[in-house]
Design a protein around this motif. Sequence first.
Motif, PDB file in Angstrom:
ATOM      1  N   GLU A   1       0.837  -1.201   0.000  1.00 31.89           N
ATOM      2  CA  GLU A   1       0.000   0.000   0.000  1.00 31.89           C
ATOM      3  C   GLU A   1       0.876   1.258   0.000  1.00 31.89           C
ATOM      4  O   GLU A   1       0.626   2.216  -0.744  1.00 31.89           O
ATOM      5  CB  GLU A   1      -0.903  -0.015   1.234  1.00 31.89           C
ATOM      6  N   LEU A   2       1.912   1.236   0.831  1.00 26.19           N
ATOM      7  CA  LEU A   2       2.820   2.384   0.914  1.00 26.19           C
ATOM      8  C   LEU A   2       3.563   2.596  -0.405  1.00 26.19           C
ATOM      9  O   LEU A   2       3.771   3.728  -0.845  1.00 26.19           O
ATOM     10  CB  LEU A   2       3.822   2.173   2.057  1.00 26.19           C
ATOM     11  N   MET A   3       3.937   1.473  -1.046  1.00 29.72           N
ATOM     12  CA  MET A   3       4.650   1.565  -2.319  1.00 29.72           C
ATOM     13  C   MET A   3       3.772   2.228  -3.375  1.00 29.72           C
ATOM     14  O   MET A   3       4.229   3.067  -4.162  1.00 29.72           O
ATOM     15  CB  MET A   3       5.060   0.157  -2.769  1.00 29.72           C
ATOM     16  N   ASN A   4       2.493   1.891  -3.374  1.00 29.36           N
ATOM     17  CA  ASN A   4       1.559   2.482  -4.335  1.00 29.36           C
ATOM     18  C   ASN A   4       1.320   3.964  -4.044  1.00 29.36           C
ATOM     19  O   ASN A   4       1.203   4.782  -4.961  1.00 29.36           O
ATOM     20  CB  ASN A   4       0.224   1.728  -4.300  1.00 29.36           C
ATOM     21  N   ILE A   5       1.233   4.309  -2.744  1.00 28.61           N
ATOM     22  CA  ILE A   5       1.004   5.713  -2.368  1.00 28.61           C
ATOM     23  C   ILE A   5       2.160   6.590  -2.850  1.00 28.61           C
ATOM     24  O   ILE A   5       1.956   7.682  -3.398  1.00 28.61           O
ATOM     25  CB  ILE A   5       0.842   5.841  -0.830  1.00 28.61           C
ATOM     26  N   ILE A   6       3.378   6.073  -2.668  1.00 33.38           N
ATOM     27  CA  ILE A   6       4.557   6.869  -3.023  1.00 33.38           C
ATOM     28  C   ILE A   6       4.804   6.838  -4.529  1.00 33.38           C
ATOM     29  O   ILE A   6       5.291   7.807  -5.117  1.00 33.38           O
ATOM     30  CB  ILE A   6       5.801   6.347  -2.261  1.00 33.38           C
TER      31      ILE A   6
ATOM     32  N   ARG B   1       9.288   2.063  -7.504  1.00 35.50           N
ATOM     33  CA  ARG B   1       9.478   0.630  -7.711  1.00 35.50           C
ATOM     34  C   ARG B   1       9.915  -0.057  -6.419  1.00 35.50           C
ATOM     35  O   ARG B   1      10.374   0.589  -5.478  1.00 35.50           O
ATOM     36  CB  ARG B   1      10.519   0.397  -8.798  1.00 35.50           C
ATOM     37  N   GLU B   2       9.819  -1.397  -6.441  1.00 36.40           N
ATOM     38  CA  GLU B   2      10.074  -2.164  -5.219  1.00 36.40           C
ATOM     39  C   GLU B   2      11.508  -1.986  -4.721  1.00 36.40           C
ATOM     40  O   GLU B   2      11.746  -1.803  -3.524  1.00 36.40           O
ATOM     41  CB  GLU B   2       9.777  -3.648  -5.453  1.00 36.40           C
ATOM     42  N   TRP B   3      12.486  -2.046  -5.635  1.00 39.61           N
ATOM     43  CA  TRP B   3      13.882  -1.917  -5.187  1.00 39.61           C
ATOM     44  C   TRP B   3      14.157  -0.531  -4.608  1.00 39.61           C
ATOM     45  O   TRP B   3      14.920  -0.372  -3.645  1.00 39.61           O
ATOM     46  CB  TRP B   3      14.848  -2.239  -6.326  1.00 39.61           C
ATOM     47  N   GLN B   4      13.500   0.490  -5.196  1.00 41.32           N
ATOM     48  CA  GLN B   4      13.653   1.842  -4.651  1.00 41.32           C
ATOM     49  C   GLN B   4      13.002   1.942  -3.271  1.00 41.32           C
ATOM     50  O   GLN B   4      13.545   2.567  -2.352  1.00 41.32           O
ATOM     51  CB  GLN B   4      13.007   2.864  -5.597  1.00 41.32           C
ATOM     52  N   PHE B   5      11.835   1.292  -3.155  1.00 44.89           N
ATOM     53  CA  PHE B   5      11.116   1.305  -1.884  1.00 44.89           C
ATOM     54  C   PHE B   5      11.943   0.634  -0.788  1.00 44.89           C
ATOM     55  O   PHE B   5      12.041   1.144   0.337  1.00 44.89           O
ATOM     56  CB  PHE B   5       9.770   0.595  -2.059  1.00 44.89           C
TER      57      PHE B   5
END
Length: 676
Positions: free
Chosen positions: A21-26, A29-33
Amino acid sequence: MNPSAIALLKAVRDGASNPKELMNIIGIREWQFNNLVRDLANQDYIEKTDSSITFKANSKTILFRDVASKFDVEKLLHDSNELVFQNLTEPKTINNIQRLTGLSLRTVQRAISELESIGVVRRDEKGKVNLNRYFEPLYLYAEYLKTESEKKHVEPYAEIIYQDLARTLKKVPKGKRVDGELTGFSLFPDYGVEYHTTHDYYIEQDTPLQLAEALIHAVLAASKEQDKHGIVMAMIFYLKNKQKLDPLALRKVARDYMISDVWVDIEGYLRNTPVKNQNLFLPWQEFEEKARLYDIPTESYTLPVAYPDLFKDIGQNIPSETEAYLLGGENMRLKGLKPRTKDCDLVVQDERSFNHIVETLKKLGYTSVNKSRLSADDQRIAASDILEHPARSRVDIFTRIVARKLALSGRMKKRAKIEVHGKVKLGIMANEDVFLMKGLTLREGDVQDMARLAQSSGFDWQVVWDEMERQEKDRFERFSVVLLESLDYLYEQTGIRAPFYRKLLRHVLDYEIGRQIRDGGKTLTDVISALHGGDITEKMIRNRVDYLEKKGFLKKKKQGNEVYLDPKERIVLNIPSNAQLSTYEKAIQSVDSISIKLGLSEHAKQKAREIVDRLNNANLLGGRSPKATAAAAVHVAVIMSGEAHRSSAKEIARAAEINPVSLYANYKRIKIHLRL
């Protein structure tokens, strides 16, 4: 902090915890997250489990949430704003912020503008930027970030006293090994002051440690902890080592460390005058007890009792009619503006008057101070002679020029109140002229004296301005820069601001801009970076550059994205012949030769060279003897520099190997042509 990190913290604050959810809000990409989460965890903001991301339970996150509930944290923390914010735990000028952070002027100004727009900072009447103290968590959060940042680069057991990009001053438990060299109180025993603390003090910097820095480090450490006994020990150290210390250097270092008000207070306290930071000083009696314990001579910190019959005694014993003018502390004592004074400053018009007064004072028990005993302050004011007495104030005598700057002008003489003591005609100089003199010498205690003078009945600021302006034109000197610095100290300590302050600031700024660009090749950005700070804003510099361009003193040249500033070339209608150029070179060589033979000061030599330059520019060297011209220029220079008592016209003529009549003829010619 980058925008993605701020967005993640805001989302967690608003209740989101699921990683996807946080990844979508921001929107990254996953590696950046994953990298972002790891960085924020290392900064003690968040912690991650398999299924959620939450704030860590610590003071930092509590403060962040409190601040985020009231202020726009995106504007507060993004990019360089966070660095500026954490350096505002104490009021600072734009110049100080730039030095502490290493950011460009434009970046600092942009950050301050954004922080102002959300109510985080405000500017005070002195131009310093302050944090909004009405919301305590904001200050505590800035303090937390600052402390955290400082500790990243120092030993875990060290406490940071001061830190900027070039220096770190710290204290550590006694005996602990750290980077840097000992300073502050830790050096006191090496200089005759046995004082032992539970900590050692270290400074990390690239430049060699100076004694003035070590003293100011001690003052800074004591003032930060409001340690009155530490301040007393710093004063004991100062009095013990006064001959090795230059007051101007001390003030400069104190200003660099942003405690100039504390240092000027110390100077005033040692003159037994009221101080601004009363919470830092012990009662005078306790200081005296400590001074006696360390064998500090009483005369080092107490002023002698006044001797009111001094001029009566001189008038009765002097061989012939003599005129002298009184300025400085004794002038103020006679007017009831101060109870005692360290010295009695006299200025005379000529060598004859100087010799008469010196001879008479020696008959009265005074002796000339050996030059090896002169302090840096004494050397800087360049008195013609300094005489002291076992029980009275010393007498500093100047011949026409005070401190190589201020000349005894006809205007000053007219303003003086005349008293007659036997054969001595004594002019008690006006308060405005005493103020100007103190503003240009700025000796220990002068800031407090300037305040008394400015508050005296009938004080006329316009007289101070007019005299300064006329003296600069008459003497081809630029001492308004020194006066501006003195007025800054005066305002900082007392809140007294000269009505002409802004005009003086523009006057000095015009000169400094000219000095910056005199060799050409400087960009407008370079000039702004060099001169901005305090009351000098970027807008003011740009306005003065436009004004100087309009008046024809400089020209702008656009190259790419930069604006270059160059001085306007002087149009020379009469091109000197080769013979004149040769005469010029010979005259300059003769000036140097005469100066060496007579042992003239560098100031007098440079003044003589300037006179030869002006004669050459006016095409007045042709057909003249280079030696005679040089000798006359030296004669004018020593008079203007207040050194005529050291080198008479006959001695100059002898050094130049010319007839004194030739020197005098050229001297008159120079005075007429240069309107001296």
